[in-house]
Structure formats: structure tokens, C-alpha cells
Scaffold this motif. Structure first.
Motif, mmCIF file in Angstrom:
data_model
loop_
_atom_site.group_PDB
_atom_site.id
_atom_site.type_symbol
_atom_site.label_atom_id
_atom_site.label_comp_id
_atom_site.label_asym_id
_atom_site.label_seq_id
_atom_site.Cartn_x
_atom_site.Cartn_y
_atom_site.Cartn_z
ATOM 1 N N UNK A 146 0.605 -0.957 -0.344
ATOM 2 C CA UNK A 146 -0.135 -0.126 0.088
ATOM 3 C C UNK A 146 1.100 1.118 -0.093
ATOM 4 N N UNK A 147 0.203 2.345 -1.062
ATOM 5 C CA UNK A 147 0.919 3.450 -0.726
ATOM 6 C C UNK A 147 0.382 4.440 -0.209
ATOM 7 N N UNK A 148 1.103 5.444 1.101
ATOM 8 C CA UNK A 148 -0.275 6.492 1.578
ATOM 9 C C UNK A 148 0.332 7.633 0.876
ATOM 10 N N UNK A 149 -0.042 8.841 0.709
ATOM 11 C CA UNK A 149 -0.442 9.547 -0.309
ATOM 12 C C UNK A 149 -1.170 11.167 1.345
ATOM 13 N N UNK A 150 0.360 12.137 1.775
ATOM 14 C CA UNK A 150 -0.548 12.801 2.251
ATOM 15 C C UNK A 150 0.261 13.847 2.056
ATOM 16 N N UNK A 151 0.245 14.555 2.555
ATOM 17 C CA UNK A 151 0.681 16.384 2.996
ATOM 18 C C UNK A 151 1.299 16.368 3.979
ATOM 19 N N UNK A 152 2.621 17.128 4.315
ATOM 20 C CA UNK A 152 3.406 17.069 4.916
ATOM 21 C C UNK A 152 3.850 18.666 5.574
ATOM 22 N N UNK A 153 3.657 19.053 6.307
ATOM 23 C CA UNK A 153 2.878 20.419 7.118
ATOM 24 C C UNK A 153 4.874 20.946 7.531
ATOM 25 N N UNK A 166 7.194 16.754 15.076
ATOM 26 C CA UNK A 166 6.510 16.482 13.944
ATOM 27 C C UNK A 166 5.139 15.327 14.457
ATOM 28 N N UNK A 167 4.055 15.511 14.078
ATOM 29 C CA UNK A 167 3.374 13.990 14.701
ATOM 30 C C UNK A 167 2.862 14.104 13.667
ATOM 31 N N UNK A 168 2.002 12.508 12.796
ATOM 32 C CA UNK A 168 1.525 12.155 12.349
ATOM 33 C C UNK A 168 0.147 11.930 12.490
ATOM 34 N N UNK A 200 5.405 23.076 15.132
ATOM 35 C CA UNK A 200 4.626 21.795 15.585
ATOM 36 C C UNK A 200 4.715 20.944 14.066
ATOM 37 N N UNK A 201 5.731 20.675 13.051
ATOM 38 C CA UNK A 201 5.094 19.776 12.217
ATOM 39 C C UNK A 201 4.370 18.902 11.697
ATOM 40 N N UNK A 202 3.399 18.670 10.739
ATOM 41 C CA UNK A 202 2.558 17.143 11.261
ATOM 42 C C UNK A 202 2.828 16.712 9.467
ATOM 43 N N UNK A 203 2.346 15.323 9.766
ATOM 44 C CA UNK A 203 1.300 14.678 8.774
ATOM 45 C C UNK A 203 0.349 14.302 8.548
ATOM 46 N N UNK A 204 -0.496 14.615 7.562
ATOM 47 C CA UNK A 204 -0.975 14.420 7.123
ATOM 48 C C UNK A 204 -1.676 13.439 6.250
#
Length: 330
Positions: A146-153, A166-168, A200-204
Motif C-alpha cells: 500500500x502507498x499512502x499519500x499525504x501532506x507534510x506541513x 513532528x506528529x502524524x 510543530x510539523x505534521x503529516x496527514x
């Protein structure tokens, strides 16, 4: 958990006659006792030389529901959605369709007026210019292919030489996009914006089978979705950009945050409305609370719940959740 939807989707055939009187978008407010819902119909008289229509319930994010047209004339309409046990009949007079909406054998008056549905007011959603950098990224769960696509802020004033936490973000139950969008609201996008302004960075990321992510949700459990989140944590750690890597989960995502935190895979965790009792007990509490809100007497217990759920054998997600004991919380 966030399994919300009063109305479902159904694909129906389209039929019968039409004229110019009723076409385009018509909307009205359905007053169904203790609940008010905006109902929107889109009529296309020219479709295939006959007619077609769809229905929206914006408050429930139910959009483009196909309906069956039994009649569409210059001043009258009759339609139904058999799978929802719903029908509507109305007559146009002085620019208003006065009619009756029926569902599950109960009838309610519903007046429709021409016009587009209003967009919900979401002043908390961030607007450009954002004042910080975002990046489109992907990570993989090789075990599940599985490939998961997201936005790293990244945070405001971020520089590559500046290590930041950073928080996912992990969504609740059901197929969710990276913003955990529901009712045209995007809570994870709002949270990512706030965190960026706090350094704080984040990945959703989009869940399996949603948006730009591959795979699907069928036949998998919270443990499988926890593996996806764990792969995201590993990807963030391997990037070398961050000093602490944590997890923020909502609802089922809160459960996953506890699971991965207990395994030592996250430096810190935040659980938003994550479960703290056995799954079947939680479902009982939710069902009784829902009935109470609707003024319906209810004394559902674990035994009666399990009997009713017996008809859903084969739902591996539900079976896993009902039998889960969250002992790792203590």
C-alpha cells in the motif's frame, strides 16, 4: 466512532417525461421532528431525452444520490429512492414546489425553491497565503503493498537546519481523506495549521483506498491501519528532519495512537476521543446515548448488542473492535 450517515447511496434507473418548468437545482429544509436537514434536488430534464435527478443532503456529506424519476413535468415531480424507502411528490405553483417527503412510512411536508445550496461557513479553515511550507509526500506499507499519500506541513519560519517535532495524524473509523473531512469540515487541516503556528510539523495522509492512496479498507482491522501509521512514523524518523516524532489520532485513530505508543514506536502521543473500554461496551454506551438523544427508551446491553451484530458476521473490522480489550492503557 464516527460512523455517521442517516441516508445511504443507491443507484437507480431513470424514467419518464419532462418539461421546462422544473429543472436545475431546487432546495428546501426538511423538518423531521427533532431534526432539520437541507434537502437538495438536481433535475436534468434533457438527460438521454427523458430525465434524471440526484439528491444531496449536505449536512451529512451525502452528495449526488441517484434517484428514480417517476414523473417530471412542467408543474409536477414524483421520485423515489427504493433502497432508502424514500419518496417525494410535489407540485409547482408560483415558484415553489409544495410536496411531501416520505421515508420509512413517515410523511413530512417539504417545500422546494430554485437555487443553489448554500455553502457551510467554515471561518476556521486556513486560507492562502499560509505563511508556512507544505509538501506532498508518499510513504509505503511494503507488507500490505500500500502507498499512502499525504501532506507534510512545516512550521512557520522552518529551516532545514532547525530540528522540530513532528506528529502524524491518524483518522477515525471509516474511509477518510487526509483532512478527515466530514460535513464539509476539515479538522485535520485546521489542526495542522495550528501546529505549524506553534512550531510543530505534521503529516496527514489519505487512508487506504481514499484520495491518492492505494489499497482498500475491506477485510482489514484497526491492527492493519496501525501498521500504516507505523510506516508513516518510520518514514518521518528516517527523514532526519525532526527531533521528536509523535502520533495524534482521533476516535479509532486515538486507539491506534495508544497501540503504537505502547509498542514504543512514537516519542509522544495525543489521543482525541480514543476508546478506553472494551469495544462491545463502548458500542453499547454509544447506542444507548443515541436513543436517549432521540427520546427513545433503550436498555441495550452487551448480550443484546452481540445478538444483533450476529447478522454482520464476516465484518472483520467490527469483530476485531468488539473483542478488543484496551488493557495497554493502564
Amino acid at each position: 466512532m464516527k460512523r455517521v450517515a442517516l441516508l445511504g447511496l443507491a443507484v437507480m434507473t431513470v424514467a419518464m417525461s419532462y418539461a421546462q418548468g422544473i429543472s436545475g437545482t431546487w432546495k428546501g429544509m426538511l423538518n423531521a421532528g427533532n431534526q432539520k436537514l437541507e434537502i437538495v434536488f438536481h433535475f436534468d430534464p434533457s438527460k438521454d431525452g427523458g430525465g434524471a435527478a440526484t439528491m444531496d443532503v449536505p449536512a451529512q456529506s451525502a452528495m449526488g444520490i441517484p434517484v428514480r424519476l417517476n414523473l417530471l413535468s412542467a408543474d409536477s415531480v414524483s421520485l423515489d429512492v427504493l433502497a432508502l424507502l424514500m419518496e417525494y411528490t410535489g407540485k409547482l405553483n408560483n415558484g415553489v414546489i409544495t410536496g411531501t417527503f416520505r421515508q420509512f412510512g413517515v410523511a413530512f411536508p417539504l417545500e422546494l425553491k430554485a437555487g443553489d445550496a448554500g455553502k457551510p461557513n467554515r471561518p476556521q479553515e486556513p486560507e492562502s497565503p499560509l505563511g508556512y511550507k507544505t509538501e506532498e509526500v508518499t510513504f509505503t506499507n511494503q507488507k500490505a503493498h500500500v502507498s499512502l499519500a499525504g501532506t507534510l506541513t512545516y512550521p512557520v519560519n522552518y529551516t532545514p537546519d532547525k530540528k522540530v517535532p513532528v506528529v502524524i495524524m491518524v483518522t477515525g473509523s471509516g474511509a477518510q481523506n487526509r483532512d478527515e473531512e466530514v460535513f464539509a469540515h476539515k479538522p485535520f487541516r485546521v489542526i495542522a495549521d495550528y501546529l505549524a503556528k506553534q512550531g510543530i510539523a505534521s503529516l496527514r495522509y489519505d487512508d487506504r483506498g481514499v484520495g491518492q492512496s492505494t489499497g482498500n479498507q475491506a477485510g482489514y482491522t484497526s491492527a492493519d491501519f496501525a501498521e500504516d501509521a507505523a510506516c508513516g512514523l518510520s518514514w518521518l524518523k528516517s527523514s532526519g528532519k525532526f527531533n521528536q516524532v509523535g502520533i495524534l489520532g482521533h476516535s479509532e485513530g486515538g486507539l491506534i495512537a495508544f497501540m503504537l505508543g505502547a509498542e514504543g514506536k512514537a516519542d509522544f502521543l495525543v489521543s482525541m476521543a480514543g476508546p478506553g473500554i472494551k469495544g462491545d461496551s463502548l458500542l453499547v454506551e454509544q447506542q444507548n446515548a443515541l436513543f436517549k438523544l432521540k427520546g427513545i427508551p433503550s436498555n441495550v446491553n452487551v448480550s443484546t448488542l452481540r445478538k444483533s451484530m450476529a447478522t454482520q458476521l464476516g465484518n472483520v473490522w467490527l469483530e476485531y473492535f468488539m473483542d478488543s480489550r484496551f488493557t495497554y492503557l493502564y
